[in-house]
Motif scaffolding. Structure first.
Motif, PDB file in Angstrom:
ATOM      1  N   PHE A 147       0.823  -1.210   0.000  1.00  0.00           N
ATOM      2  CA  PHE A 147       0.000   0.000   0.000  1.00  0.00           C
ATOM      3  C   PHE A 147       0.860   1.265   0.000  1.00  0.00           C
ATOM      4  O   PHE A 147       0.443   2.306  -0.514  1.00  0.00           O
ATOM      5  CB  PHE A 147      -0.969   0.008   1.188  1.00  0.00           C
ATOM      6  CG  PHE A 147      -0.318   0.102   2.538  1.00  0.00           C
ATOM      7  CD1 PHE A 147      -0.083   1.332   3.121  1.00  0.00           C
ATOM      8  CD2 PHE A 147       0.036  -1.039   3.220  1.00  0.00           C
ATOM      9  CE1 PHE A 147       0.515   1.423   4.367  1.00  0.00           C
ATOM     10  CE2 PHE A 147       0.635  -0.964   4.471  1.00  0.00           C
ATOM     11  CZ  PHE A 147       0.876   0.276   5.045  1.00  0.00           C
ATOM     12  N   VAL A 148       2.086   1.160   0.547  1.00  0.00           N
ATOM     13  CA  VAL A 148       3.009   2.295   0.487  1.00  0.00           C
ATOM     14  C   VAL A 148       3.491   2.487  -0.945  1.00  0.00           C
ATOM     15  O   VAL A 148       3.560   3.622  -1.445  1.00  0.00           O
ATOM     16  CB  VAL A 148       4.204   2.076   1.440  1.00  0.00           C
ATOM     17  CG1 VAL A 148       5.233   3.199   1.291  1.00  0.00           C
ATOM     18  CG2 VAL A 148       3.725   2.001   2.881  1.00  0.00           C
ATOM     19  N   VAL A 149       3.812   1.389  -1.610  1.00  0.00           N
ATOM     20  CA  VAL A 149       4.216   1.473  -3.023  1.00  0.00           C
ATOM     21  C   VAL A 149       3.101   2.088  -3.849  1.00  0.00           C
ATOM     22  O   VAL A 149       3.334   2.974  -4.691  1.00  0.00           O
ATOM     23  CB  VAL A 149       4.569   0.069  -3.564  1.00  0.00           C
ATOM     24  CG1 VAL A 149       4.877   0.142  -5.061  1.00  0.00           C
ATOM     25  CG2 VAL A 149       5.759  -0.509  -2.816  1.00  0.00           C
ATOM     26  N   GLY A 150       1.879   1.644  -3.615  1.00  0.00           N
ATOM     27  CA  GLY A 150       0.748   2.193  -4.345  1.00  0.00           C
ATOM     28  C   GLY A 150       0.562   3.674  -4.115  1.00  0.00           C
ATOM     29  O   GLY A 150       0.317   4.441  -5.065  1.00  0.00           O
ATOM     30  N   THR A 151       0.688   4.108  -2.872  1.00  0.00           N
ATOM     31  CA  THR A 151       0.541   5.529  -2.543  1.00  0.00           C
ATOM     32  C   THR A 151       1.640   6.360  -3.205  1.00  0.00           C
ATOM     33  O   THR A 151       1.368   7.448  -3.734  1.00  0.00           O
ATOM     34  CB  THR A 151       0.591   5.724  -1.021  1.00  0.00           C
ATOM     35  OG1 THR A 151      -0.436   4.930  -0.401  1.00  0.00           O
ATOM     36  CG2 THR A 151       0.372   7.184  -0.655  1.00  0.00           C
ATOM     37  N   LEU A 152       2.878   5.852  -3.204  1.00  0.00           N
ATOM     38  CA  LEU A 152       3.980   6.563  -3.839  1.00  0.00           C
ATOM     39  C   LEU A 152       3.776   6.671  -5.351  1.00  0.00           C
ATOM     40  O   LEU A 152       4.074   7.719  -5.954  1.00  0.00           O
ATOM     41  CB  LEU A 152       5.304   5.858  -3.532  1.00  0.00           C
ATOM     42  CG  LEU A 152       5.779   5.911  -2.076  1.00  0.00           C
ATOM     43  CD1 LEU A 152       7.031   5.060  -1.888  1.00  0.00           C
ATOM     44  CD2 LEU A 152       6.044   7.357  -1.643  1.00  0.00           C
ATOM     45  N   LEU A 156       3.503  10.127  -7.477  1.00  0.00           N
ATOM     46  CA  LEU A 156       4.450  10.431  -8.546  1.00  0.00           C
ATOM     47  C   LEU A 156       3.762  10.583  -9.897  1.00  0.00           C
ATOM     48  O   LEU A 156       3.874  11.626 -10.562  1.00  0.00           O
ATOM     49  CB  LEU A 156       5.515   9.336  -8.613  1.00  0.00           C
ATOM     50  CG  LEU A 156       6.543   9.450  -9.750  1.00  0.00           C
ATOM     51  CD1 LEU A 156       7.332  10.750  -9.618  1.00  0.00           C
ATOM     52  CD2 LEU A 156       7.485   8.251  -9.753  1.00  0.00           C
ATOM     53  N   PHE A 157       3.040   9.537 -10.324  1.00  0.00           N
ATOM     54  CA  PHE A 157       2.518   9.511 -11.693  1.00  0.00           C
ATOM     55  C   PHE A 157       1.178  10.217 -11.849  1.00  0.00           C
ATOM     56  O   PHE A 157       0.870  10.715 -12.939  1.00  0.00           O
ATOM     57  CB  PHE A 157       2.382   8.061 -12.177  1.00  0.00           C
ATOM     58  CG  PHE A 157       3.693   7.348 -12.332  1.00  0.00           C
ATOM     59  CD1 PHE A 157       4.552   7.669 -13.365  1.00  0.00           C
ATOM     60  CD2 PHE A 157       4.076   6.366 -11.429  1.00  0.00           C
ATOM     61  CE1 PHE A 157       5.768   7.017 -13.528  1.00  0.00           C
ATOM     62  CE2 PHE A 157       5.285   5.715 -11.576  1.00  0.00           C
ATOM     63  CZ  PHE A 157       6.143   6.039 -12.617  1.00  0.00           C
ATOM     64  N   ALA A 158       0.380  10.255 -10.783  1.00  0.00           N
ATOM     65  CA  ALA A 158      -0.947  10.865 -10.901  1.00  0.00           C
ATOM     66  C   ALA A 158      -0.967  12.316 -10.433  1.00  0.00           C
ATOM     67  O   ALA A 158      -1.547  13.182 -11.108  1.00  0.00           O
ATOM     68  CB  ALA A 158      -1.966  10.054 -10.099  1.00  0.00           C
ATOM     69  N   GLN A 159      -0.320  12.602  -9.297  1.00  0.00           N
ATOM     70  CA  GLN A 159      -0.410  13.948  -8.731  1.00  0.00           C
ATOM     71  C   GLN A 159       0.724  14.864  -9.186  1.00  0.00           C
ATOM     72  O   GLN A 159       0.501  16.052  -9.420  1.00  0.00           O
ATOM     73  CB  GLN A 159      -0.428  13.856  -7.199  1.00  0.00           C
ATOM     74  CG  GLN A 159      -1.654  13.123  -6.663  1.00  0.00           C
ATOM     75  CD  GLN A 159      -1.669  13.046  -5.155  1.00  0.00           C
ATOM     76  OE1 GLN A 159      -0.702  13.424  -4.477  1.00  0.00           O
ATOM     77  NE2 GLN A 159      -2.756  12.551  -4.589  1.00  0.00           N
ATOM     78  N   ILE A 181      -4.699   1.712 -18.931  1.00  0.00           N
ATOM     79  CA  ILE A 181      -4.014   2.770 -18.191  1.00  0.00           C
ATOM     80  C   ILE A 181      -4.335   2.674 -16.702  1.00  0.00           C
ATOM     81  O   ILE A 181      -3.454   2.793 -15.842  1.00  0.00           O
ATOM     82  CB  ILE A 181      -4.408   4.153 -18.750  1.00  0.00           C
ATOM     83  CG1 ILE A 181      -3.798   4.358 -20.141  1.00  0.00           C
ATOM     84  CG2 ILE A 181      -3.958   5.275 -17.812  1.00  0.00           C
ATOM     85  CD1 ILE A 181      -4.264   5.617 -20.835  1.00  0.00           C
ATOM     86  N   LEU A 182      -5.618   2.451 -16.385  1.00  0.00           N
ATOM     87  CA  LEU A 182      -6.028   2.336 -14.986  1.00  0.00           C
ATOM     88  C   LEU A 182      -5.496   1.052 -14.349  1.00  0.00           C
ATOM     89  O   LEU A 182      -5.308   0.998 -13.132  1.00  0.00           O
ATOM     90  CB  LEU A 182      -7.551   2.371 -14.887  1.00  0.00           C
ATOM     91  CG  LEU A 182      -8.216   3.710 -15.241  1.00  0.00           C
ATOM     92  CD1 LEU A 182      -9.728   3.558 -15.304  1.00  0.00           C
ATOM     93  CD2 LEU A 182      -7.836   4.780 -14.222  1.00  0.00           C
ATOM     94  N   LEU A 183      -5.254   0.023 -15.155  1.00  0.00           N
ATOM     95  CA  LEU A 183      -4.723  -1.239 -14.643  1.00  0.00           C
ATOM     96  C   LEU A 183      -3.238  -1.147 -14.323  1.00  0.00           C
ATOM     97  O   LEU A 183      -2.739  -1.872 -13.449  1.00  0.00           O
ATOM     98  CB  LEU A 183      -4.968  -2.343 -15.681  1.00  0.00           C
ATOM     99  CG  LEU A 183      -4.361  -3.718 -15.406  1.00  0.00           C
ATOM    100  CD1 LEU A 183      -5.008  -4.357 -14.178  1.00  0.00           C
ATOM    101  CD2 LEU A 183      -4.545  -4.624 -16.628  1.00  0.00           C
ATOM    102  N   MET A 184      -2.522  -0.248 -14.972  1.00  0.00           N
ATOM    103  CA  MET A 184      -1.068  -0.230 -14.916  1.00  0.00           C
ATOM    104  C   MET A 184      -0.543  -0.013 -13.492  1.00  0.00           C
ATOM    105  O   MET A 184       0.301  -0.783 -13.014  1.00  0.00           O
ATOM    106  CB  MET A 184      -0.528   0.865 -15.834  1.00  0.00           C
ATOM    107  CG  MET A 184       0.994   0.946 -15.868  1.00  0.00           C
ATOM    108  SD  MET A 184       1.571   2.224 -16.991  1.00  0.00           S
ATOM    109  CE  MET A 184       0.899   3.706 -16.210  1.00  0.00           C
ATOM    110  N   MET A 185      -1.015   1.014 -12.794  1.00  0.00           N
ATOM    111  CA  MET A 185      -0.451   1.334 -11.485  1.00  0.00           C
ATOM    112  C   MET A 185      -0.776   0.294 -10.413  1.00  0.00           C
ATOM    113  O   MET A 185       0.124  -0.101  -9.655  1.00  0.00           O
ATOM    114  CB  MET A 185      -0.881   2.733 -11.041  1.00  0.00           C
ATOM    115  CG  MET A 185      -0.101   3.844 -11.717  1.00  0.00           C
ATOM    116  SD  MET A 185      -0.032   5.371 -10.747  1.00  0.00           S
ATOM    117  CE  MET A 185      -1.769   5.778 -10.632  1.00  0.00           C
ATOM    118  N   PRO A 186      -2.030  -0.206 -10.279  1.00  0.00           N
ATOM    119  CA  PRO A 186      -2.244  -1.264  -9.276  1.00  0.00           C
ATOM    120  C   PRO A 186      -1.458  -2.534  -9.577  1.00  0.00           C
ATOM    121  O   PRO A 186      -0.946  -3.180  -8.654  1.00  0.00           O
ATOM    122  CB  PRO A 186      -3.760  -1.498  -9.341  1.00  0.00           C
ATOM    123  CG  PRO A 186      -4.225  -0.878 -10.594  1.00  0.00           C
ATOM    124  CD  PRO A 186      -3.284   0.233 -10.881  1.00  0.00           C
ATOM    125  N   ALA A 187      -1.340  -2.888 -10.862  1.00  0.00           N
ATOM    126  CA  ALA A 187      -0.549  -4.072 -11.208  1.00  0.00           C
ATOM    127  C   ALA A 187       0.919  -3.865 -10.869  1.00  0.00           C
ATOM    128  O   ALA A 187       1.591  -4.772 -10.358  1.00  0.00           O
ATOM    129  CB  ALA A 187      -0.718  -4.384 -12.695  1.00  0.00           C
TER     130      ALA A 187
END
Length: 307
Positions: A147-152, A156-159, A181-187
């Motif tokens: 969840f830390v990786v996801g938040t980072l 970085l990429f969204a905000q 595109i939406l699948l990329m970051m959670p994966a």
């Protein structure tokens, strides 16, 4: 063929045992599901209304009667209806399961494409700066929670860079590009830790195989380093990597809830958490039963890959 028949028979017994344990465990949790459902609407709960709802849901029947009814329905492919809204549980699972499988599959593919080459590179350069760098980065990736990786990644990429949306879900048939595109970051959030594990496992397995006698024999025969590495070392080193990868992918079937929450991905794990919170017996048993079946099938597939 006989070993496959034995594995299937053993797997059926295992699935039945899991379904039984889950059914019994969820009924031992304190609290009345009917009362909990009514209390979510706010205000005082009328005992008579609770009693009528228990009758409607079949909760007034003896536990063994509920168990036999649930097991009989499962044998027919009927997982029952949700206590919350009355929709068929199988229908709800059929909607959410492909999303979780897609997420896990994408993460597994990314992890293999990153982890195996990096593990090979570290093993070939054992003790050098490349090996040390890869090992340190892999150790760091394993230490950081998903969840830390996801938040980072969101930061970085969204905000910051504003390359992709922060989260959400769009069906593939509606907008394939936006869906990917939406699948990329959670994966990627799941894949980084998984890739680190595969890297370390590949490195360890390859170092073990590189010390074997048949590798020295292949070198003595004059085979090229590339041929030895790919056809002799890597193929023999992949067995433990496949085992660990399959176990992790199986665990992710019900363990992606944090990633699904961070990225608002409507998968099966989030559905399981909400079902447990609502004490929705049919939903919980149905979801865990499906996860168990997939986990067993995944292990059978691993055995076939070994062959």
């Amino acid at each position: 063929m006989s070993w496959l028949i034995k594995r299937l028979a053993t797997s059926l017994l295992l699935i039945w045992a899991v379904a039984t344990l889950v059914f019994m465990a969820i009924h031992l949790i304190p609290g009345d599901p009917a009362e909990m459902l009514l209390s979510q609407q706010g205000g005082a709960v009328d005992p008579e209304v609770v009693k009528n709802l228990r009758v409607k849901l079949g909760l007034d029947q003896p536990l063994w009667t509920q168990y036999l009814k649930a097991m009989g329905g499962m044998l027919q492919g009927d997982l029952g209806n949700s206590m919350r809204d009355g929709t068929p549980v199988a229908q709800q699972i059929a909607i959410r399961l492909p999303r979780t499988l897609e997420l896990i599959g994408a993460a597994g593919l990314i992890a293999v494409l990153l982890g195996v080459p990096l593990g090979m590179l570290a093993a070939v350069n054992r003790g050098g700066w490349v090996d040390r760098l890869i090992s340190q980065v892999a150790g760091l990736a394993l230490a950081v929670p998903v969840f830390v990786v996801g938040t980072l990644l969101v930061m970085l990429f969204a905000q910051t860079l504003r390359w992709v949306p922060a989260g959400g879900f769009v069906p593939f048939r509606d907008n394939p590009a936006q869906h990917l595109i939406l699948l990329m970051m959670p994966a990627l959030s799941i894949a980084l830790g998984l890739a680190a594990m595969i890297t370390r496992m590949t490195r360890t397995a390859m170092l073990d195989v590189l010390s074997r006698d048949f590798v020295r024999t292949a070198r003595a025969k004059g085979l090229s380093g590339r041929t030895i590495l790919i056809h002799h070392v890597l193929r023999n080193a992949l067995a433990p990597v496949v085992t660990v990868l399959a176990l992790h992918l199986g665990a992710l079937l019900g363990g992606t809830v944090l990633v699904e929450f961070v990225f608002n991905w409507p998968g099966l794990s989030g559905f399981l958490v909400s079902a447990v919170g609502a004490r929705d017996y049919p939903e919980v048993v149905g979801i865990i039963l499906v996860i168990s079946i997939l986990f067993v099938l995944l292990n059978i597939l691993v055995d076939m890959i070994y062959v």
